[in-house]
Design a protein around this motif. Structure first.
Motif, PDB file in Angstrom:
ATOM      1  N   LEU A   1       5.297   5.534  11.792  1.00  0.00           N
ATOM      2  CA  LEU A   1       4.305   4.472  11.692  1.00  0.00           C
ATOM      3  C   LEU A   1       3.178   4.692  12.690  1.00  0.00           C
TER       4      LEU A   1
ATOM      5  N   THR B   1       0.999   4.290   7.527  1.00  0.00           N
ATOM      6  CA  THR B   1       0.844   2.882   7.876  1.00  0.00           C
ATOM      7  C   THR B   1       1.843   2.003   7.118  1.00  0.00           C
ATOM      8  N   SER B   2       2.789   2.614   6.405  1.00  0.00           N
ATOM      9  CA  SER B   2       3.816   1.851   5.690  1.00  0.00           C
ATOM     10  C   SER B   2       5.074   2.691   5.580  1.00  0.00           C
ATOM     11  N   ASP B   3       6.187   2.027   5.259  1.00  0.00           N
ATOM     12  CA  ASP B   3       7.455   2.744   5.154  1.00  0.00           C
ATOM     13  C   ASP B   3       7.626   3.344   3.767  1.00  0.00           C
TER      14      ASP B   3
END
Length: 428
Positions: free
Chosen positions: A286, A241-243
């Motif tokens: 993602l 859910t994040s880079d």
């Protein structure tokens, strides 16, 4: 584990997984195995002294700092070649790697993981078989490959399973006792798979790096899929859910629509584009918690841009699946969703994309021009009723009530006539 134990279809790490690791290197194979991949591919060519080198191309030009033919190297000179992975792949990989000998691969990985080795040169199959016998590999743990029917016959005569590459001649394969055929993904049809399975033959296909391709091929009935991004194609592993841009490493599913972009070590970000290009890159890692309703937050920075063109922009494209988007082509079949553009003049635009064709739906006015080198927060909220975008802290905003494409959980980042950097991607 043996090939017979694998649930069909299974994924083969093509060249070790060439979009994630330096292709055909021991370091790359180790990472692939550490990621849980159980089938690793090798391309094998005979060297001048009878040794066997592992490399896809017939020359060393693309993968090493040297030039010349693979076949002109001896086993000694082969191990003196340099693979500068920071150049060939990037993503934090070091320089000075060495291409492996096939014997090295068998020593470290034989009977430990499943190997799928192709006889790349026309004189490689016999010494490959000799090496497999000498190293004591179990035939159940090896699947060989060749475009040559003579090679396939030789492998079968010595008790090894083999994929006959490039052939859909099911009747001939069955008559020769060949258990696999291997086709390019575009050649696979449900009719070919049905005919092969009726003859007791399995079907492998190459090279598949997108999940929408995988899904179609699975529906056709393929038994094995070669992929340069095997973790992404195999399933949900690696989805986030994040880079992880700050780590400057490629994540599964960071795939080029137009190009793959580049990492920026000076501020630990990722970006793409320039004054003369329009780009798009899939961020397949993602995964919104709720694909139908989510918020995407990120920071965007515009660097070099085409002079006196306020429509230069950074973009976020949200699509229904991972079909590639090629903005300058005018159409990207299968690409449906919404594209949010933050322009150099500070205004936002929202476009609906249908079959890759972009149509403007709404735009803001009165935005503050972006300052070169400064980051601007961008928030995009997808609801079941529409989409809203806001740039800056309390800045320009635009909302649309359009649900033509749903859900749109797949993220692509891009640019138009500007170099753009991104950081702090989070989906909630």
């Amino acid at each position: 584990m043996d090939f017979a134990d694998l649930r069909r279809p299974f994924v083969i790490a093509h060249r070790g997984g060439a979009l994630q690791v330096p292709e055909h290197t021991m370091e790359g194979y180790r990472v692939a195995v550490g990621q849980g991949l159980v089938v690793i591919e090798q391309d094998v060519s005979r060297l001048a002294d009878g040794g066997l080198g592992v490399m896809h191309d017939g020359t060393v030009d693309r993968m090493t700092t040297s030039s010349g033919n693979v076949a002109d190297h001896t086993s000694v000179s082969w191990k003196q070649l340099d693979i500068d992975a920071s150049v060939t792949l990037g993503g934090g990989w070091p320089d000075g790697l060495r291409p492996p000998l096939f014997d090295e691969v068998l020593t470290e990985f034989g009977n430990r993981v499943l190997l799928c080795a192709e006889a790349k040169s026309n004189d490689a199959m016999t010494p490959m078989l000799d090496a497999l016998d000498r190293r004591g590999l179990r035939p159940e743990s090896v699947l060989l490959q060749s475009y040559s029917l003579a090679d396939c016959r030789l492998a079968r005569s010595r008790g090894w399973a083999v994929i006959w590459l490039g052939s859909a001649d099911v009747a001939r394969a069955a008559a020769e006792g060949i258990g696999w055929i291997g086709l390019e993904a575009g050649q696979v049809t449900s009719a070919v798979c049905t005919r092969a399975h009726a003859a007791g033959i399995e079907v492998a296909c190459h090279t598949v790096n997108r999940r929408h391709q995988r899904d179609a091929l699975v529906a056709d009935g393929v038994d094995a899929i070669f992929s340069d991004d095997p973790v992404y194609v195999a399933g949900e592993a690696g989805r986030r859910t994040s880079d992880l841009f700050a780590r400057q490493v490629w994540l599964p599913g960071m795939l080029p629509d137009t190009d793959r972009g580049r990492f920026h070590p000076d501020d630990a970000t990722w970006g793409s584009g320039g004054p003369d290009s329009v780009t798009s890159t899939l961020m397949g890692f993602l995964a919104p918690p709720d694909p139908a309703a989510f918020t995407l937050d990120l920071d965007l920075r515009m660097d070099e841009a085409r002079a006196d063109d306020p429509t230069c922009s950074g973009s976020v494209l949200l699509t229904t699946d991972d079909h590639p988007y090629v903005p300058v082509s005018g159409a990207s079949p299968g690409t449906d969703g919404y594209r949010v553009l933050l322009r150099a003049d500070g205004d936002l635009e929202v476009h609906r994309v249908t079959g890759g064709v972009s149509t403007a739906l709404a735009a803001s006015t009165g935005g503050a021009a972006l300052r070169t080198g400064s980051y601007v927060p961008l928030r995009i909220t997808v609801s079941r009723a529409g989409l809203a975008a806001r740039a800056g802290n309390g800045g320009t905003a635009v909302t649309i009530a359009d649900t033509t494409s749903r859900p749109v959980p797949v993220v692509h980042l891009g640019s138009a006539f500007a170099g753009v950097r991104f950081r702090n991607l989070v989906v909630t």
